[in-house]
Enzyme design. Structure first.
Site, PDB file in Angstrom:
ATOM      1  N   ASN A   9      92.197  14.513   3.186  1.00  0.00           N
ATOM      2  CA  ASN A   9      90.728  14.469   3.200  1.00  0.00           C
ATOM      3  C   ASN A   9      90.250  15.849   3.619  1.00  0.00           C
ATOM      4  O   ASN A   9      90.319  16.207   4.791  1.00  0.00           O
ATOM      5  CB  ASN A   9      90.270  13.402   4.211  1.00  0.00           C
ATOM      6  CG  ASN A   9      88.766  13.437   4.433  1.00  0.00           C
ATOM      7  OD1 ASN A   9      88.031  14.039   3.652  1.00  0.00           O
ATOM      8  ND2 ASN A   9      88.315  12.799   5.505  1.00  0.00           N
ATOM      9  N   LYS A  11      87.328  16.970   3.751  1.00  0.00           N
ATOM     10  CA  LYS A  11      85.990  16.957   4.360  1.00  0.00           C
ATOM     11  C   LYS A  11      85.131  18.065   3.728  1.00  0.00           C
ATOM     12  O   LYS A  11      85.309  18.365   2.548  1.00  0.00           O
ATOM     13  CB  LYS A  11      86.091  17.100   5.884  1.00  0.00           C
ATOM     14  CG  LYS A  11      87.109  16.140   6.494  1.00  0.00           C
ATOM     15  CD  LYS A  11      87.001  16.059   7.970  1.00  0.00           C
ATOM     16  CE  LYS A  11      88.177  15.253   8.503  1.00  0.00           C
ATOM     17  NZ  LYS A  11      88.013  14.882   9.888  1.00  0.00           N
ATOM     18  N   HIS A  95      84.682   6.218   6.068  1.00  0.00           N
ATOM     19  CA  HIS A  95      85.265   7.169   7.026  1.00  0.00           C
ATOM     20  C   HIS A  95      84.405   7.167   8.299  1.00  0.00           C
ATOM     21  O   HIS A  95      83.180   7.031   8.228  1.00  0.00           O
ATOM     22  CB  HIS A  95      85.313   8.573   6.418  1.00  0.00           C
ATOM     23  CG  HIS A  95      86.114   9.523   7.249  1.00  0.00           C
ATOM     24  ND1 HIS A  95      85.593  10.130   8.357  1.00  0.00           N
ATOM     25  CD2 HIS A  95      87.404   9.929   7.155  1.00  0.00           C
ATOM     26  CE1 HIS A  95      86.532  10.891   8.920  1.00  0.00           C
ATOM     27  NE2 HIS A  95      87.637  10.785   8.205  1.00  0.00           N
ATOM     28  N   GLU A  97      83.348   9.428  10.121  1.00  0.00           N
ATOM     29  CA  GLU A  97      82.259  10.421  10.155  1.00  0.00           C
ATOM     30  C   GLU A  97      81.044   9.904   9.388  1.00  0.00           C
ATOM     31  O   GLU A  97      79.907  10.152   9.769  1.00  0.00           O
ATOM     32  CB  GLU A  97      82.759  11.763   9.589  1.00  0.00           C
ATOM     33  CG  GLU A  97      83.667  12.458  10.593  1.00  0.00           C
ATOM     34  CD  GLU A  97      84.703  13.373   9.992  1.00  0.00           C
ATOM     35  OE1 GLU A  97      84.555  13.784   8.821  1.00  0.00           O
ATOM     36  OE2 GLU A  97      85.685  13.672  10.702  1.00  0.00           O
ATOM     37  N   GLU A 167      92.250   4.595  11.447  1.00  0.00           N
ATOM     38  CA  GLU A 167      91.972   5.902  12.018  1.00  0.00           C
ATOM     39  C   GLU A 167      91.228   5.735  13.344  1.00  0.00           C
ATOM     40  O   GLU A 167      89.991   5.599  13.346  1.00  0.00           O
ATOM     41  CB  GLU A 167      91.105   6.730  11.066  1.00  0.00           C
ATOM     42  CG  GLU A 167      91.727   6.968   9.711  1.00  0.00           C
ATOM     43  CD  GLU A 167      91.206   8.249   9.082  1.00  0.00           C
ATOM     44  OE1 GLU A 167      92.021   9.135   8.840  1.00  0.00           O
ATOM     45  OE2 GLU A 167      89.996   8.355   8.861  1.00  0.00           O
ATOM     46  N   GLY A 173      90.639  14.703  14.407  1.00  0.00           N
ATOM     47  CA  GLY A 173      90.240  16.096  14.616  1.00  0.00           C
ATOM     48  C   GLY A 173      90.290  16.528  16.068  1.00  0.00           C
ATOM     49  O   GLY A 173      89.750  17.567  16.427  1.00  0.00           O
ATOM     50  N   SER A 212      94.882  13.295  13.529  1.00  0.00           N
ATOM     51  CA  SER A 212      95.701  14.412  14.015  1.00  0.00           C
ATOM     52  C   SER A 212      97.173  14.302  13.622  1.00  0.00           C
ATOM     53  O   SER A 212      98.052  14.620  14.427  1.00  0.00           O
ATOM     54  CB  SER A 212      95.543  14.563  15.534  1.00  0.00           C
ATOM     55  OG  SER A 212      94.182  14.826  15.852  1.00  0.00           O
TER      56      SER A 212
HETATM   57  C1  PEP Z   1      90.422  12.286   8.885  1.00  0.00           C
HETATM   58  O1  PEP Z   1      89.402  12.943   8.808  1.00  0.00           O
HETATM   59  O2  PEP Z   1      90.539  11.276   8.175  1.00  0.00           O
HETATM   60  C2  PEP Z   1      91.481  12.724   9.787  1.00  0.00           C
HETATM   61  C3  PEP Z   1      92.469  11.918  10.028  1.00  0.00           C
HETATM   62  O3  PEP Z   1      91.347  13.986  10.330  1.00  0.00           O
HETATM   63  P1  PEP Z   1      92.437  14.780  11.207  1.00  0.00           P
HETATM   64  O4  PEP Z   1      93.763  14.645  10.503  1.00  0.00           O
HETATM   65  O5  PEP Z   1      91.954  16.194  11.217  1.00  0.00           O
HETATM   66  O6  PEP Z   1      92.463  14.157  12.559  1.00  0.00           O
END
Ligand code: PEP
Length: 249
Positions: A9, A11, A95, A97, A167, A173, A212
């Site tokens: 992803n 973003k 997601h 966000e 998630e 992040g 992460s």
């Molecule tokens: C995400 O945005 O779905 C995500 C898992 O981000 P990150 O790997 O940067 O934590």
């Protein structure tokens, strides 16, 4: 036996030049001996470029979001048919966000999932709890609520056409990864909840972990019995990091 999926992803990151380098790097590194299926979800404006560069490769691509509506006066929105027009296979829905920053409710996420599935896209449904919800012992209740909203609207047949990504919001992040045991516990909970409705769908469902994931922690996470790959944010922007995660699948 479920195949592992590793989906990137991006973003709101990228440029034509950076994307070109990244995608050429991925094409060069994906292949022989890699068991995972690999996909990338660039910003919508770069899907055409991605489709052109990846066409003929084994790497799939998708959108990060879609409108629940089919077409019409919805300025700034992107429809399922537009994603299909650019040969997208996947689209991320719900997601964290989008839930947190753009106020997407469980109901809206369910409607987006329905639109995507009915169009023939593979929705990647994101679910996960906030830090406070984990600390107050509400992880399962939150994940169940987010999941049930979609199951109730679309039914188990449509659920089986998608992918679920667990998630934990506190791990996205932040550099804080859920431990393999913490992640496995929630993945097992999700699978058990699906099994209450349909055991065969539960067994075949790909449930990804996101938060992460890095080359150094991917293998341990992906080795857990109910973790079927990852949804990768930051580490998907660097070809070597992303390929390192793909190889762990
Ligand atoms: C995400 O945005 O779905 C995500 C898992 O981000 P990150 O790997 O940067 O934590």
């Amino acid at each position: 036996m479920r195949q592992t999926l590793v989906a990137g992803n991006w973003k709101m990151n990228g440029s034509q030049e950076a994307n070109h380098q990244l995608l050429e790097g991925l094409k060069a590194g994906v292949g022989e001996g890699m068991k995972s299926k690999v996909a990338v979800c660039p910003p919508a404006i770069y899907i055409a470029q991605t489709a052109e560069l990846l066409s003929g490769s084994s790497i799939a691509w998708g959108g990060q979001n879609l409108s629940p509506e089919a077409s019409g006066a919805f300025t700034g929105e992107i429809s399922a048919d537009m994603l299909l027009d650019l040969n997208c296979e996947y689209v991320i829905v719900g997601h964290s966000e989008r839930r947190a920053l753009y106020g997407e409710s469980d109901q809206l996420v369910a409607e987006k999932y329905r639109t995507a599935e009915q169009a023939g896209l593979t929705p990647i449904l994101c679910v996960g709890e906030l830090l406070g919800e984990r600390e107050s012992g509400d992880t399962e209740a939150v994940v169940a609520r987010q999941l049930d909203a979609v199951i109730d609207l679309v039914g188990m047949q449509a659920i089986s056409a998608g992918v679920i990504a667990y998630e934990p919001v506190w791990a996205i992040g932040t550099g804080k990864t859920a431990s393999p045991e913490q992640a496995q516990a929630v993945h097992a909970f999700i699978r058990a909840r699906l099994a209450e409705k349909d055991a065969a769908v539960a067994e075949s469902m790909q449930i990804l972990y996101g938060g992460s994931v890095k080359p150094g922690n991917a293998a341990e996470l992906f080795s857990m019995p109910d973790i079927d790959g990852g949804l990768i944010g930051g580490a998907s922007l660097d070809a070597e990091s992303f390929l390192g995660i793909c190889r762990a699948g």
